[in-house]
Design a protein around this motif. Sequence first.
Motif, PDB file in Angstrom:
ATOM      1  N   ASP A 127       5.118  -4.736 -12.375  1.00 20.90           N
ATOM      2  CA  ASP A 127       5.358  -4.364 -13.906  1.00 20.90           C
ATOM      3  C   ASP A 127       6.807  -3.678 -13.356  1.00 20.90           C
ATOM      4  O   ASP A 127       7.800  -2.665 -14.272  1.00 20.90           O
ATOM      5  N   GLY A 128       7.453  -3.296 -11.623  1.00 20.91           N
ATOM      6  CA  GLY A 128       8.678  -3.083 -11.074  1.00 20.91           C
ATOM      7  C   GLY A 128       8.362  -1.771 -10.970  1.00 20.91           C
ATOM      8  O   GLY A 128       9.295  -0.581 -10.190  1.00 20.91           O
ATOM      9  N   ASP A 129       6.872  -1.327 -10.836  1.00 23.29           N
ATOM     10  CA  ASP A 129       7.062   0.714 -10.759  1.00 23.29           C
ATOM     11  C   ASP A 129       6.725   0.319  -8.809  1.00 23.29           C
ATOM     12  O   ASP A 129       5.688  -0.564  -8.870  1.00 23.29           O
ATOM     13  N   MET A 130       6.934   1.935  -8.286  1.00 19.42           N
ATOM     14  CA  MET A 130       6.285   1.736  -7.117  1.00 19.42           C
ATOM     15  C   MET A 130       4.656   1.778  -6.873  1.00 19.42           C
ATOM     16  O   MET A 130       4.340   1.975  -7.307  1.00 19.42           O
ATOM     17  N   GLU A 131       3.920   0.713  -6.077  1.00 19.29           N
ATOM     18  CA  GLU A 131       2.514   0.353  -6.072  1.00 19.29           C
ATOM     19  C   GLU A 131       1.758   1.937  -5.632  1.00 19.29           C
ATOM     20  O   GLU A 131       2.690   2.773  -4.611  1.00 19.29           O
ATOM     21  N   ASP A 132       0.916   1.941  -5.953  1.00 12.07           N
ATOM     22  CA  ASP A 132       0.212   3.214  -5.741  1.00 12.07           C
ATOM     23  C   ASP A 132      -0.825   3.146  -4.561  1.00 12.07           C
ATOM     24  O   ASP A 132      -1.903   2.630  -5.065  1.00 12.07           O
ATOM     25  N   GLU A 133      -0.020   3.550  -3.751  1.00 15.35           N
ATOM     26  CA  GLU A 133      -1.046   3.701  -2.398  1.00 15.35           C
ATOM     27  C   GLU A 133      -1.917   4.587  -1.821  1.00 15.35           C
ATOM     28  O   GLU A 133      -2.899   3.991  -1.413  1.00 15.35           O
ATOM     29  N   SER A 134      -2.450   5.298  -2.913  1.00 12.38           N
ATOM     30  CA  SER A 134      -3.027   6.029  -3.279  1.00 12.38           C
ATOM     31  C   SER A 134      -4.527   6.280  -3.891  1.00 12.38           C
ATOM     32  O   SER A 134      -4.869   6.944  -4.974  1.00 12.38           O
TER      33      SER A 134
ATOM     34  N   MET B 244      -4.932   4.189   1.740  1.00 14.74           N
ATOM     35  CA  MET B 244      -4.321   5.121   2.823  1.00 14.74           C
ATOM     36  C   MET B 244      -4.661   6.785   2.606  1.00 14.74           C
ATOM     37  O   MET B 244      -3.890   7.123   3.308  1.00 14.74           O
ATOM     38  N   MET B 245      -5.174   7.310   1.746  1.00 12.18           N
ATOM     39  CA  MET B 245      -5.364   8.549   2.038  1.00 12.18           C
ATOM     40  C   MET B 245      -6.552   8.913   1.273  1.00 12.18           C
ATOM     41  O   MET B 245      -7.412   7.877   0.062  1.00 12.18           O
ATOM     42  N   GLU B 246      -7.061   9.805   1.946  1.00 16.38           N
ATOM     43  CA  GLU B 246      -7.992  10.521   1.487  1.00 16.38           C
ATOM     44  C   GLU B 246      -8.021  11.776   0.106  1.00 16.38           C
ATOM     45  O   GLU B 246      -7.454  12.106  -0.117  1.00 16.38           O
ATOM     46  N   ALA B 247      -9.280  11.617  -0.340  1.00 18.87           N
ATOM     47  CA  ALA B 247      -9.180  12.815  -1.528  1.00 18.87           C
ATOM     48  C   ALA B 247      -9.110  14.011  -0.893  1.00 18.87           C
ATOM     49  O   ALA B 247      -8.369  14.819  -1.791  1.00 18.87           O
ATOM     50  N   GLU B 248      -9.642  14.663   0.248  1.00 17.76           N
ATOM     51  CA  GLU B 248      -8.980  16.227   0.022  1.00 17.76           C
ATOM     52  C   GLU B 248      -7.728  16.430   0.724  1.00 17.76           C
ATOM     53  O   GLU B 248      -6.550  15.848   0.862  1.00 17.76           O
ATOM     54  N   LEU B 249      -7.416  17.692   0.310  1.00 12.18           N
ATOM     55  CA  LEU B 249      -5.931  18.177   0.795  1.00 12.18           C
ATOM     56  C   LEU B 249      -5.530  18.958   2.300  1.00 12.18           C
ATOM     57  O   LEU B 249      -6.410  18.806   2.929  1.00 12.18           O
TER      58      LEU B 249
ATOM     59  N   PRO C 244      -2.485  14.513   0.281  1.00 16.43           N
ATOM     60  CA  PRO C 244      -3.757  14.659   0.310  1.00 16.43           C
ATOM     61  C   PRO C 244      -3.857  14.153   1.826  1.00 16.43           C
ATOM     62  O   PRO C 244      -3.007  13.602   2.628  1.00 16.43           O
ATOM     63  N   ASN C 245      -4.777  14.198   3.058  1.00 17.98           N
ATOM     64  CA  ASN C 245      -5.029  13.415   4.532  1.00 17.98           C
ATOM     65  C   ASN C 245      -5.431  11.899   4.331  1.00 17.98           C
ATOM     66  O   ASN C 245      -6.385  11.151   4.199  1.00 17.98           O
ATOM     67  N   PRO C 246      -4.343  11.280   5.189  1.00 12.00           N
ATOM     68  CA  PRO C 246      -4.534   9.623   5.287  1.00 12.00           C
ATOM     69  C   PRO C 246      -5.761   9.521   5.879  1.00 12.00           C
ATOM     70  O   PRO C 246      -5.939  10.561   6.793  1.00 12.00           O
ATOM     71  N   SER C 247      -6.310   8.331   6.023  1.00 10.87           N
ATOM     72  CA  SER C 247      -7.244   8.178   6.027  1.00 10.87           C
ATOM     73  C   SER C 247      -7.085   7.085   7.932  1.00 10.87           C
ATOM     74  O   SER C 247      -8.488   8.124   8.668  1.00 10.87           O
ATOM     75  N   GLU C 248      -6.452   7.574   7.707  1.00 10.81           N
ATOM     76  CA  GLU C 248      -5.642   6.791   9.506  1.00 10.81           C
ATOM     77  C   GLU C 248      -4.480   7.671  10.214  1.00 10.81           C
ATOM     78  O   GLU C 248      -3.410   8.400   9.297  1.00 10.81           O
ATOM     79  N   GLU C 249      -3.856   7.815  11.572  1.00 13.94           N
ATOM     80  CA  GLU C 249      -2.525   8.737  12.316  1.00 13.94           C
ATOM     81  C   GLU C 249      -1.603   7.658  11.034  1.00 13.94           C
ATOM     82  O   GLU C 249      -1.643   6.909  11.207  1.00 13.94           O
ATOM     83  N   ILE C 250      -0.739   8.997  10.943  1.00 16.57           N
ATOM     84  CA  ILE C 250       0.926   7.943  10.247  1.00 16.57           C
ATOM     85  C   ILE C 250       1.511   9.510  11.294  1.00 16.57           C
ATOM     86  O   ILE C 250       1.760  10.380  11.176  1.00 16.57           O
ATOM     87  N   GLU C 251       2.770   7.909  11.948  1.00 20.47           N
ATOM     88  CA  GLU C 251       3.580   9.464  12.759  1.00 20.47           C
ATOM     89  C   GLU C 251       4.965   8.733  12.072  1.00 20.47           C
ATOM     90  O   GLU C 251       4.954   7.594  11.685  1.00 20.47           O
ATOM     91  N   ILE C 252       5.774   9.779  12.077  1.00 18.55           N
ATOM     92  CA  ILE C 252       6.712   9.312  11.287  1.00 18.55           C
ATOM     93  C   ILE C 252       7.672   9.810  12.197  1.00 18.55           C
ATOM     94  O   ILE C 252       8.416  11.458  13.071  1.00 18.55           O
ATOM     95  N   ASP C 253       9.073   9.145  12.503  1.00 19.08           N
ATOM     96  CA  ASP C 253       9.927   9.981  13.542  1.00 19.08           C
ATOM     97  C   ASP C 253      11.715  10.465  12.861  1.00 19.08           C
ATOM     98  O   ASP C 253      11.837   9.658  11.781  1.00 19.08           O
ATOM     99  N   ALA C 254      11.483  11.565  12.415  1.00 20.78           N
ATOM    100  CA  ALA C 254      12.725  12.420  11.854  1.00 20.78           C
ATOM    101  C   ALA C 254      14.068  11.879  12.427  1.00 20.78           C
ATOM    102  O   ALA C 254      13.725  12.789  13.937  1.00 20.78           O
TER     103      ALA C 254
END
Length: 506
Positions: free
Chosen positions: A84-91, A97-102, A110-120
């Motif tokens: 439908d052209g919308d961004m797919e909901d990964e949560s 990708m995401m667990e329910a708890e903050l 939401p805390n990712p279920s697996e480690e997310i490494e981000i290079d900025a």
Amino acid sequence: MMTTKGKAWRLIAVLLTFVLLAAACGDDDDDDGGGGSSPSATTAEPDASSDDDRDDESTDDDAMDDEHMDDAMDNAMDDDMGDDGDMEDESSDDGDMMEAELISDECPIPNPSEEIEIDAIGWEFPIITQYAEELEDCEEGNYRFNLQFLDSVEARSAMTQDAATGSPTFELYQGSNAFIGELANQGFLMPLNDLVAKYSDQFDLDEIDDAFWAMASIGDRIYAVPMVSNTMHVFYNKPALEELGLAVPTTFDEAFQTCQAVIEGGYDIGFLYMLSAGWAWQIEFDSVLGSMGVTPIDPQTGEPNFNSPEGVAAATTLKRMVDECAPGIASSYSTDDVQAAFQTREAILGHTWASRAAGMDDPEASIVVGEIEFAPALGTGSGILAAPAYIDGWGIPVGTPADKVEAIFLAMLAATDLESMQAAAEFGLVTRNGVSHPNGPRDAAAAQASLVNGRGADLTHPAAGIARAKLGEALITILDGTPVSEALAAAEAAYRAEAGDQGLLN
């Protein structure tokens, strides 16, 4: 978090007036922004020249054909879009990708279920350092950040080269509206509209005024989350000027007289402007020209106005700043060097970015804590000040793995939420309405006056980026002895050739 460290215009200014005055009065209770309409529908196009330390002379591609641009962006987003052209909901409910708890109150995502490494990657000044610390709060969960801060010239070049590979090493880019626009026009940044719309209510994104979203957009496509508002104004060492019996200048004519008196008083620098790079000449030229009531090109037709008597006067003013007020210095000092010159009392009068005000009172870097005061930018007598309007924000490059995009965006929101901006307001101007800090920089009144009465944001005409690039390339040759009139004529010829070839002149 690993860190590698190297070397508004009237519309938004009126909205910022209350915030700045509240900060100056030490009021930290007013944190309820008025907000505008939904930020998902912006209409302005950002510039393609530089920001707080816009140390880059690279040419942008503002004039990219709109149809080609749309195709490039649509193709870049195919992997992230549903049918439908919308961004797919990964949560999704199954927690791919995401667990329910903050993660925490400080990182309310939401805390990712697996480690997310981000290079900025980006460049550092006090308020950016604070935002980096806000990102670090998310490392209580499964986020890991590697932040690389370079000299701004190096950072811009590195981001451009990284994005051009199509498989970027970094997933989070910091930049001004100008640099964001440059990257977006080349198809290097992902549009964020769907994610902005999805999380607008949860993170009160309408507290970031539409004017700031517009500066982070091209047409109706949003490419960054605005987090810093910026302008330029006068810095001065009050005790040192008083010792010399000198008043703070308000016009360029007064500044030339005062700078001579400062030099005669024993200082090598009489009035410090940063004019060591093409981008700096272009920004300052546009500002001086704007203070005369003239835009560099016609906002409707694109016809150049810069090679004119007013343009000659503006460029000559800057040349005098180099030759008369900081000989041998203004032509070589970066923005970091200018900041350090004030912090060490090498310079007692000059003009630089409002975002550098907090550094004046940093006891770890400054020997003049409490001595530096601030005044509005200089003018030419027209009532318009030679001051621009900019933002800085975070964007996500095209080619970032689709399964990381939403997690990266959520981290951006966590680091720019209300609590985060309240903390960041200690070091500079933020973009949420009504946010202040009791210990905010002391330049509130000077920044407000420069924004309200300044020349405003850069033009959004499709050819404006070409004009900025050609002006930067030509004006810096003045340092090598090119006469002002010849430099402007060369800029006009180069501008007409490129903008004309692209059919951008009406």
